[in-house]
Design an enzyme around this catalytic site. Sequence first.
Site, short mmCIF file in Angstrom:
data_model
loop_
_atom_site.label_atom_id
_atom_site.label_comp_id
_atom_site.label_asym_id
_atom_site.label_seq_id
_atom_site.Cartn_x
_atom_site.Cartn_y
_atom_site.Cartn_z
N ARG A 181 -34.74 5.26 -7.49
CA ARG A 181 -35.65 4.22 -7.05
C ARG A 181 -37.05 5.10 -6.59
O ARG A 181 -38.19 4.52 -6.99
CB ARG A 181 -35.36 3.21 -5.98
CG ARG A 181 -34.05 2.51 -6.51
CD ARG A 181 -33.82 1.34 -5.38
NE ARG A 181 -34.85 0.36 -5.01
CZ ARG A 181 -34.70 -0.49 -4.07
NH1 ARG A 181 -33.87 -0.24 -3.06
NH2 ARG A 181 -35.86 -1.40 -3.93
N CYS A 218 -38.46 1.59 3.32
CA CYS A 218 -37.43 1.33 2.16
C CYS A 218 -37.88 0.54 1.17
O CYS A 218 -39.09 0.17 0.82
CB CYS A 218 -36.09 1.25 2.84
SG CYS A 218 -36.08 -0.40 3.89
#
Length: 285
Positions: free
Chosen positions: A181, A238
Site C-alpha cells: 500500500r 495509516c
Amino acid sequence: MSGTADLLIEPAQLAAELDHVDPPTLLDVRWRLAGPPGRDDYVAGHLPGAVFVDLDTELCGRPGVAGRHPLPDPAALQAALRAAGMRAGHPVVVYDGGDGMSAARAWWTLRWAGHRAVRVLHGGFPAWAAAALPVSTTVPAPAPGDVTVTPGELPVLDAGEAARLAAADAGVLLDVRAAPRFRGETEPIDPVAGHVPGAVNLPAPEYVTDGRFPDAEALRRRFADAGVAEEEPVGAYCGSGVTAAQAVLALHLAGRPDAALYVGSWSNWVADPDRPVVTGGTPGH
C-alpha cells in the site's frame, strides 16, 4: 516518560483489579474494518461489567473529507462516555478482539480527550479467554458518568503539518500501512494509491505481533532503525488513523509521549486532489 504499567494491563492483573470495591470501568471496543460488527461479539460474550462502545459512531466523527475515522465532536464523545459510565479521573481499561488496533484508537481518543487514567488490555479479549477468566453475556446498565471531555491533550497533525514533518530534515512521519500500500502497488480502500512524500514506511507487524508489544528497549531499537531519533519530532499515519494510533501507543511505550497522530491519515490526504502522492520506495528510512 510513559511507563508500561500506565499503558497496558495483563489479564491476571485486570482480574485482580475487578475484584476491588471500586473496579476500573471496562469498555469493549471490538471492531472490524469489514465483516460482522463488534457489537455482535460483545453480545456473544464479554468481560463482566464491560460496556460496548462503538468505534465508528461513538469514538470517531462521521466519515468525510476529514477522513474515514476523524476526530469526534467533543460534546457527542462526552455524552457517549458518560452513557458508558465513565467518571472523571476514574481508571478505564479498553479492550478489543486481539489485534490491539481499535483498543489503541480508543486509548488514544480518551487520552486526547483529557482522560489520562486509561490502559489497554494486552492481547485483548482472546488473552482474557485464554487465561480461563470469566466471560458474561449480561449487558450492564451503568450509572451515568461525569467525565468531562477536554480535547487536545495529545498532539495531532493535520495534512499540512504531516507534509512538513515528512519533508523535514529533523523528524520523521511514519506510514504504518503494509508495504504494498505504501508503494502504491495496491489500495483496497481509498481511491488513490501511494504515500505522503517523504514518509517512511514501518508496517505495523514490525513493532506489534497479534496485539502484543515487545519490551520498551526493543521498540526503541525498531523505531531508531526507521529513523526516529531522540528529541526529534515523530508522527504516524495509516489509512484512517486506527492502526496509526497503535503506532502512537507503541511510541509511548518506547518513551515518546510526544508522538503525534495524523488522524485523517491517507483517507484525508487523498480527499484533496491537489496534494502530491508518491509511489514506489522501500520500508525503512
